[in-house]
Design a protein around this motif. Structure first.
Motif, PDB file in Angstrom:
ATOM      1  N   GLU A 241       0.810  -1.225   0.000  1.00  0.00           N
ATOM      2  CA  GLU A 241       0.000   0.000   0.000  1.00  0.00           C
ATOM      3  C   GLU A 241       0.841   1.271   0.000  1.00  0.00           C
ATOM      4  O   GLU A 241       0.333   2.362  -0.295  1.00  0.00           O
ATOM      5  CB  GLU A 241      -0.957   0.011   1.202  1.00  0.00           C
ATOM      6  CG  GLU A 241      -0.275  -0.038   2.565  1.00  0.00           C
ATOM      7  CD  GLU A 241      -0.161  -1.458   3.116  1.00  0.00           C
ATOM      8  OE1 GLU A 241      -0.292  -1.615   4.347  1.00  0.00           O
ATOM      9  OE2 GLU A 241       0.043  -2.388   2.305  1.00  0.00           O
ATOM     10  N   PHE A 242       2.118   1.158   0.312  1.00  0.00           N
ATOM     11  CA  PHE A 242       2.990   2.337   0.278  1.00  0.00           C
ATOM     12  C   PHE A 242       3.708   2.474  -1.064  1.00  0.00           C
ATOM     13  O   PHE A 242       4.610   3.302  -1.215  1.00  0.00           O
ATOM     14  CB  PHE A 242       4.008   2.282   1.416  1.00  0.00           C
ATOM     15  CG  PHE A 242       3.368   2.336   2.780  1.00  0.00           C
ATOM     16  CD1 PHE A 242       2.578   3.410   3.143  1.00  0.00           C
ATOM     17  CD2 PHE A 242       3.527   1.289   3.677  1.00  0.00           C
ATOM     18  CE1 PHE A 242       1.952   3.458   4.383  1.00  0.00           C
ATOM     19  CE2 PHE A 242       2.927   1.328   4.929  1.00  0.00           C
ATOM     20  CZ  PHE A 242       2.129   2.415   5.282  1.00  0.00           C
ATOM     21  N   PRO A 267       0.712   9.297   3.560  1.00  0.00           N
ATOM     22  CA  PRO A 267       0.791   8.059   4.362  1.00  0.00           C
ATOM     23  C   PRO A 267       2.189   7.438   4.385  1.00  0.00           C
ATOM     24  O   PRO A 267       2.584   6.831   5.391  1.00  0.00           O
ATOM     25  CB  PRO A 267      -0.223   7.140   3.670  1.00  0.00           C
ATOM     26  CG  PRO A 267      -1.202   8.064   3.040  1.00  0.00           C
ATOM     27  CD  PRO A 267      -0.387   9.232   2.569  1.00  0.00           C
ATOM     28  N   THR A 268       2.935   7.588   3.291  1.00  0.00           N
ATOM     29  CA  THR A 268       4.301   7.054   3.274  1.00  0.00           C
ATOM     30  C   THR A 268       5.188   7.830   4.230  1.00  0.00           C
ATOM     31  O   THR A 268       6.028   7.247   4.932  1.00  0.00           O
ATOM     32  CB  THR A 268       4.880   7.118   1.845  1.00  0.00           C
ATOM     33  OG1 THR A 268       3.995   6.449   0.950  1.00  0.00           O
ATOM     34  CG2 THR A 268       6.248   6.470   1.790  1.00  0.00           C
ATOM     35  N   GLU A 270       4.197   9.288   6.911  1.00  0.00           N
ATOM     36  CA  GLU A 270       3.802   8.850   8.257  1.00  0.00           C
ATOM     37  C   GLU A 270       4.418   7.491   8.583  1.00  0.00           C
ATOM     38  O   GLU A 270       4.888   7.257   9.707  1.00  0.00           O
ATOM     39  CB  GLU A 270       2.275   8.779   8.339  1.00  0.00           C
ATOM     40  CG  GLU A 270       1.590  10.141   8.219  1.00  0.00           C
ATOM     41  CD  GLU A 270       0.085  10.029   8.109  1.00  0.00           C
ATOM     42  OE1 GLU A 270      -0.451   8.892   8.253  1.00  0.00           O
ATOM     43  OE2 GLU A 270      -0.569  11.057   7.851  1.00  0.00           O
ATOM     44  N   PHE A 271       4.403   6.587   7.615  1.00  0.00           N
ATOM     45  CA  PHE A 271       5.018   5.270   7.790  1.00  0.00           C
ATOM     46  C   PHE A 271       6.501   5.406   8.122  1.00  0.00           C
ATOM     47  O   PHE A 271       7.003   4.815   9.086  1.00  0.00           O
ATOM     48  CB  PHE A 271       4.808   4.466   6.508  1.00  0.00           C
ATOM     49  CG  PHE A 271       5.750   3.315   6.296  1.00  0.00           C
ATOM     50  CD1 PHE A 271       5.693   2.182   7.098  1.00  0.00           C
ATOM     51  CD2 PHE A 271       6.690   3.349   5.275  1.00  0.00           C
ATOM     52  CE1 PHE A 271       6.560   1.117   6.898  1.00  0.00           C
ATOM     53  CE2 PHE A 271       7.554   2.293   5.057  1.00  0.00           C
ATOM     54  CZ  PHE A 271       7.496   1.172   5.873  1.00  0.00           C
TER      55      PHE A 271
END
Length: 532
Positions: A241-242, A267-268, A270-271
């Protein structure tokens, strides 16, 4: 003595150091010297054979060592200086002092040494992604680095071929991405062949805490690398998903560059922020985190309407600018946590970085000079002569390597801050680092063979600024110390019978051919660099 001290004068007289002799001084300095001289088992006392003093005016990592008939006097600028003084004192003893024995007594010759490093960054890079090296081997490498006054261990913790550290926030990284089903055995430009043997491993966060503490005690800073946004196939095998495409990824079994790339979307970030927090939490306060930025294929970004729209929303005109934005965002995250970002040189060429980002110019000192002129601190890491995964000669006896040949003499002749640079450019060079990429380094014995004695020459250049004319003679003597420790280094006259390559030797690529290729890569990237 390696590396060569700034000043070494012989004095009359000598002193006998015996096992269990007393050492006096500030507790942290005493502990540092004792680590450097374990064979003597020095015992803290009010007055001793070794007298330690602290003088901050000497500066970081600096020391003064005087040996006479009344004993040993050490004055250190800090704990690292005391540790290095202990290492120099150890090298005044015979090679047998590097072997453990129940009792020991050694005559130390009269001497006065005044010493401080030319460069603050004196590094070794170990790629544990292509081939994993267990914790015990990392600790052993740290010991050898401390002995040679090398002080930065750059751990390449992730690449397409594997992820090598536990993540409690994203456990599939170590559960899925830490192993591959087989490994390529073919050499450069040969048909693909595989060993059909699963390969894997990772460090727990507790392992990383231990490694970092062990390193700090020996004046070594661990620099973890999470290489992004490219070289991401192992990450995407665990967390697709990244990614930036719908491809079905597996941990890569062969070598080379792939189009696998992380998405630049929030989101990446944040990951990766969560990963950085885990790393920093395990290592403890760390001044540097490497974020890669090399060999990035931007095709999947360009093909994604979502990423293109995101780029446009940021007011950026190219995917190269988006990559620069992405890396700068990660550097901001690290800065908020007290760490400076380090990148490979493509990240500098692709766009403007944070001013405090350090640049490693692996493709040559030309791009390093441009980074220095732009105000970035630079760590010299050029393929020639600091890629120790290259063979030391073109002989058919050499074990399989990515290419040939980089010799001890080549490393000793290297100048991290060339004379033809301006004074300002030279001042931006903070040090030098050799790279041990492990596509062709599958085990600890091969690691020893590739690293030593070339890393001895690196230690001399990085500490003193250049290798002295008598370096070859001192190296001959120094090899006796490596023998005593049990280092399976490459002999100066070529490999021993059991170190030689199997009879079949495929064609290899010469360093000159590689340098032509990296020069063209640099020029191609420069021609497409966005204007500032």
């Amino acid at each position: 003595m390696i590396p060569r001290p700034n000043l070494l004068n012989d004095l009359s007289g000598s002193y006998e150091l015996t096992s269990g002799a007393a050492i006096s001084g500030p507790e942290d300095l005493v502990d540092a010297v004792r680590l450097a001289l374990p064979v003597l088992d020095l015992r803290p006392g009010d007055a001793g054979a070794v007298d330690l003093r602290h003088d901050p005016a000497l500066g970081p990592e600096a020391y003064r060592l005087v040996v006479g008939s009344r004993g040993v006097e050490i004055t250190a600028g800090d704990r690292a200086g005391a540790f290095y003084a202990g290492q120099s004192l150890h090298q005044l003893l015979p090679p047998a002092s590097y072997r453990f024995s129940a009792e020991a007594a050694w005559i130390v010759p009269g001497v006065r040494i005044e010493d401080a490093p030319r460069f603050s960054w004196r590094g070794l890079h170990l790629d544990v992604a292509r081939h994993f090296f267990p914790k015990r081997e990392v600790l052993r490498l740290i010991e050898l680095m401390g002995m040679h006054k090398l002080n930065r261990l750059h751990l390449h913790l992730v690449d397409d071929q594997g992820w090598r550290v536990e993540s409690r926030a994203y456990p599939r990284l170590h559960e899925v991405a830490s192993h591959r089903s087989r490994t390529a055995t073919n050499h450069y430009r040969e048909p693909e062949a595989y060993d059909e043997i699963p390969h894997g491993g990772y460090y727990s966060l507790d392992d990383l805490t231990e490694i970092a503490a062990y390193a700090r005690a020996r004046a070594v800073t661990v620099v973890p690398e999470i290489d992004v946004p490219g070289h991401a196939q192992a990450i995407l095998a665990a967390y697709p998903e990244f990614g930036s495409s719908d491809d079905d990824y597996q941990v890569l079994e062969r070598w080379g560059i792939t189009p696998a790339i992380l998405s630049p979307m929030p989101p990446t970030v944040e990951f990766l922020t969560a990963i950085f927090d885990e790393l920093i939490g395990a290592i403890g306060e760390t001044p540097y985190v490497h974020i890669g930025g090399d060999e990035v294929v931007l095709d999947h970004w360009a093909a994604s309407p979502e990423i293109t729209a995101y780029r446009d929303s940021l007011g950026l005109s190219s995917m190269g600018e988006l990559q620069a934005w992405f890396l700068r965002r990660l550097a901001d995250v690290l800065a908020d946590r007290g760490a400076r970002a380090v990148v490979w040189d493509e990240a500098f060429v692709s766009g403007e970085l944070r001013h405090d980002t350090l640049v490693m110019p692996w493709r040559g000192m030309g791009v390093g000079r441009r980074a220095a002129a732009a105000g970035h601190d630079v760590i010299a890491t050029p393929v020639f002569p600091l890629y120790f995964d290259y063979a030391e000669s073109a002989s058919a006896d050499e074990p399989m390597a990515i290419g040939d040949a980089i010799t001890v003499a080549d490393v000793a002749a290297f100048s991290p801050a060339p004379d033809d640079w301006s004074g300002e450019e030279r001042s931006r060079v903070v040090g030098a680092q050799a790279q041990l990429w492990t596509e062709r380094i599958p085990d600890p014995r091969t690691l020893d063979y590739r690293a030593w004695p070339r890393a001895c020459a690196l230690a001399e250049v990085a500490w003193s600024g250049s290798a002295a004319a008598d370096f070859p003679a001192r190296l001959e003597e120094h090899l006796g110390r490596l023998d005593a420790i049990g280092v399976e280094y490459r002999p100066l006259d070529g490999p021993k019978p059991w170190q030689r390559r199997r009879p079949h030797r495929p064609a290899t690529v010469r360093v000159a051919e590689v340098m032509k290729r990296v020069d063209s890569m640099t020029h191609d990237a420069e021609s497409t660099r966005p204007s500032v």
